[in-house]
Every structure is written in structure tokens, then in C-alpha cells.
Write a protein that holds these residues in place. Structure first.
Motif: not given
Length: 58
Positions: A1-5, A7-14, A46-49
Motif C-alpha cells: 500500500m502506498t503512503i497516499q493510499a 492516508l486516504d484509508s485513514l481519512q475515511k476512518k477518521h 489524526k496523529d498518524e495522518m
């Protein structure tokens, strides 16, 4: 998984946690511990992102 992918996953969870928190705050049957836990989870995401974004800037 790329970093951007990731990040996208984390944003959806957020976003999903934001919706859950909004619903919990609107419901009188939800106790303060559940609300606090949702807030903690949101903050962790948020911290992880932010860490991921900072690591890609270098």
C-alpha cells in the motif's frame, strides 16, 4: 500500500468516526466514556495522518 493510499484509508476512518461521534453526541443514551473513546480514536488517526504527511515531506 502506498503512503497516499494509506492516508486516504485513514481519512475515511477518521470521517466515519466523526459521524459516529456526531451521532453519539446527539443520543442521550450514550455515556461519556463512549464519547471519550471515539474522540481518542479520532485523535490517534489524526496523529498518524500527520506523521505520515511529515515523513513524506522530507
Amino acid at each position: 500500500m502506498t503512503i497516499q493510499a494509506h492516508l486516504d484509508s485513514l481519512q475515511k476512518k477518521h470521517g466515519a468516526l466523526e459521524e459516529k461521534l456526531h451521532d453519539a453526541l446527539a443520543s442521550p443514551s450514550v455515556d461519556d466514556r463512549q464519547i471519550a473513546e471515539l474522540k481518542r480514536l479520532k485523535l490517534r488517526l489524526k496523529d498518524e495522518m500527520e506523521r505520515l504527511r511529515a515523513s513524506t515531506r522530507h
